[in-house]
Enzyme design. Sequence first.
Site, PDB file in Angstrom:
ATOM      1  N   ARG A 160       4.643  89.875  47.256  1.00 24.99           N
ATOM      2  CA  ARG A 160       4.483  89.928  48.578  1.00 24.99           C
ATOM      3  C   ARG A 160       3.575  90.606  49.189  1.00 24.99           C
ATOM      4  O   ARG A 160       3.421  92.083  49.024  1.00 24.99           O
ATOM      5  CB  ARG A 160       6.004  90.377  49.216  1.00 24.99           C
ATOM      6  CG  ARG A 160       6.042  90.322  50.727  1.00 24.99           C
ATOM      7  CD  ARG A 160       7.670  90.696  51.131  1.00 24.99           C
ATOM      8  NE  ARG A 160       8.184  89.346  51.460  1.00 24.99           N
ATOM      9  CZ  ARG A 160       9.165  89.394  52.178  1.00 24.99           C
ATOM     10  NH1 ARG A 160       9.719  90.143  52.752  1.00 24.99           N
ATOM     11  NH2 ARG A 160       9.992  88.101  51.834  1.00 24.99           N
ATOM     12  N   HIS A 188       5.442  81.051  52.938  1.00 24.86           N
ATOM     13  CA  HIS A 188       6.541  81.491  52.354  1.00 24.86           C
ATOM     14  C   HIS A 188       7.096  80.286  51.451  1.00 24.86           C
ATOM     15  O   HIS A 188       8.149  79.893  52.096  1.00 24.86           O
ATOM     16  CB  HIS A 188       7.344  82.023  53.605  1.00 24.86           C
ATOM     17  CG  HIS A 188       8.453  83.094  52.903  1.00 24.86           C
ATOM     18  ND1 HIS A 188       8.612  83.466  51.917  1.00 24.86           N
ATOM     19  CD2 HIS A 188       9.345  83.702  53.639  1.00 24.86           C
ATOM     20  CE1 HIS A 188       9.693  84.312  51.816  1.00 24.86           C
ATOM     21  NE2 HIS A 188      10.045  84.458  52.861  1.00 24.86           N
ATOM     22  N   GLN A 203      11.050  80.775  50.391  1.00 26.06           N
ATOM     23  CA  GLN A 203      11.990  80.315  51.672  1.00 26.06           C
ATOM     24  C   GLN A 203      11.964  78.957  51.781  1.00 26.06           C
ATOM     25  O   GLN A 203      13.159  78.390  51.883  1.00 26.06           O
ATOM     26  CB  GLN A 203      11.390  80.999  52.906  1.00 26.06           C
ATOM     27  CG  GLN A 203      12.281  80.990  54.142  1.00 26.06           C
ATOM     28  CD  GLN A 203      13.622  81.646  53.960  1.00 26.06           C
ATOM     29  OE1 GLN A 203      13.412  82.620  53.662  1.00 26.06           O
ATOM     30  NE2 GLN A 203      14.812  80.714  54.287  1.00 26.06           N
ATOM     31  N   ASP A 208      12.067  81.349  63.503  1.00 27.25           N
ATOM     32  CA  ASP A 208      11.544  82.614  62.977  1.00 27.25           C
ATOM     33  C   ASP A 208      11.247  83.540  63.927  1.00 27.25           C
ATOM     34  O   ASP A 208      10.899  83.241  65.180  1.00 27.25           O
ATOM     35  CB  ASP A 208      10.270  82.301  61.892  1.00 27.25           C
ATOM     36  CG  ASP A 208      10.070  83.390  61.058  1.00 27.25           C
ATOM     37  OD1 ASP A 208      10.997  84.426  60.906  1.00 27.25           O
ATOM     38  OD2 ASP A 208       8.939  83.490  60.609  1.00 27.25           O
ATOM     39  N   CYS A 250      15.017  81.835  58.834  1.00 25.19           N
ATOM     40  CA  CYS A 250      14.993  82.277  57.548  1.00 25.19           C
ATOM     41  C   CYS A 250      15.461  83.804  57.505  1.00 25.19           C
ATOM     42  O   CYS A 250      15.551  84.254  56.234  1.00 25.19           O
ATOM     43  CB  CYS A 250      13.493  82.233  57.145  1.00 25.19           C
ATOM     44  SG  CYS A 250      12.464  83.373  58.293  1.00 25.19           S
ATOM     45  N   ARG A 295      18.256  81.217  48.323  1.00 29.73           N
ATOM     46  CA  ARG A 295      17.077  81.828  47.795  1.00 29.73           C
ATOM     47  C   ARG A 295      17.298  82.014  46.507  1.00 29.73           C
ATOM     48  O   ARG A 295      16.561  81.909  45.562  1.00 29.73           O
ATOM     49  CB  ARG A 295      16.844  83.111  48.756  1.00 29.73           C
ATOM     50  CG  ARG A 295      16.275  82.956  49.919  1.00 29.73           C
ATOM     51  CD  ARG A 295      15.109  82.321  50.290  1.00 29.73           C
ATOM     52  NE  ARG A 295      14.145  83.018  49.446  1.00 29.73           N
ATOM     53  CZ  ARG A 295      13.145  83.990  49.740  1.00 29.73           C
ATOM     54  NH1 ARG A 295      13.488  84.670  51.198  1.00 29.73           N
ATOM     55  NH2 ARG A 295      12.458  84.658  49.383  1.00 29.73           N
TER      56      ARG A 295
HETATM   57  N1  NVA Z   1       7.487  85.270  59.408  1.00 29.10           N
HETATM   58  C1  NVA Z   1       8.002  86.418  59.004  1.00 29.10           C
HETATM   59  C2  NVA Z   1       9.155  85.948  57.872  1.00 29.10           C
HETATM   60  C3  NVA Z   1       9.985  87.079  57.304  1.00 29.10           C
HETATM   61  C4  NVA Z   1      10.708  86.545  56.276  1.00 29.10           C
HETATM   62  C5  NVA Z   1       7.439  87.507  58.379  1.00 29.10           C
HETATM   63  O1  NVA Z   1       6.172  87.297  57.845  1.00 29.10           O
HETATM   64  O2  NVA Z   1       7.517  88.648  58.747  1.00 29.10           O
HETATM   65  N1   CP Z   2      13.659  85.408  54.479  1.00 31.37           N
HETATM   66  C1   CP Z   2      13.059  86.426  53.660  1.00 31.37           C
HETATM   67  O1   CP Z   2      12.150  86.467  53.008  1.00 31.37           O
HETATM   68  O2   CP Z   2      13.664  87.677  53.878  1.00 31.37           O
HETATM   69  P1   CP Z   2      13.285  89.214  53.521  1.00 31.37           P
HETATM   70  O3   CP Z   2      12.030  89.382  54.336  1.00 31.37           O
HETATM   71  O4   CP Z   2      14.470  89.934  53.514  1.00 31.37           O
HETATM   72  O5   CP Z   2      12.772  89.012  51.896  1.00 31.37           O
END
Ligand code: NVA
Ligand code: CP
Length: 304
Positions: free
Chosen positions: A102, A129, A132, A224, A262, A290
Amino acid sequence: MSDRDFLSIDDLSRDELQSLLEEAAAVKADPRAWADRLRDRQVALIFEKASTRTRVSFEVAVTSMGGHAVVLRGDELQLGRGETLEDTGRVLSRYVDAIVVRTFGQDRLERLADAASVPVINGLSDFAHPCQCLADLQTLREKKGELRGLSLAYVGDGNNVAHSLMFGGTKLGMDVRLACPTGYEPFPQVVERSVELAAESGGRLTITDDVERAVAGADVLYTDVWVSMGQEEGDRRRTFAPYQVGPAMIDLAGDDVIVMHCLPAHRGEEITADAIDGPRSVVWDQAENRLHSQKALLAWLLEQ
Ligand code: NVA
Ligand code: CP
């Protein structure tokens, strides 16, 4: 072993995506049958951003299939002190069978993946993502059956989650409609590629700033956060206020609309409490999936 990576949904062909979704359903139906699929396999999970679902679901997926997960924060690796992504990828490949990352820019993932000799999985980047999206498509199959022709309205920021839904939805012949404020549209290259995918699959793609145009009659309403990780500067609330998913927007959608997010959610910002906690919400199933879809993904990537 090949080192097939999963950095974007578009790394999969339509057939591969469909068969992965079938495997995700199979593992969910009979998780015990998968208990040995990662026996003696090691997976490193690197987080340069916060995570609840991705971190826990990947670790549980690996251990419940007989493997071992090593969870690492970016700042506890030498990566945080200037070791290169390339050297990190090369070294970790000598220890583990796959690496989940990540991070921020997609270029960081690509550099690590190019140097690594094991599969690299995108656990979220600023661009995409895809894990997801796998869980979301699994959830849609459970709730709606056939995905071809299904209309999904995504309302809010044209971000990483939106990009992956655009790739996945158009690849499978869905009618994907995005309503985003001006200046917060998805990346042009994602739009361009999704238009191509829609043309190949018989799907559709609409990008608009007009919520009603996107949401009218939709089978699925998805949102989101307005502020993704790493984009905290400035105040977007005024710009995004008309894009809040709530009862009035749900009334505009189809009679059997389901509401997706998500997570993590900010009740009172991108979604109202009664929408996310109401009878149309499927967000907890998305979160659960997930786990199942990532089991299918790991087993597939490690058995290539
Ligand atoms: N768009 C959000 C998704 C979190 C799972 C982010 O990147 O923070
Ligand atoms: N939806 C998702 O990826 O959640 P986290 O940021 O908690 O991993």
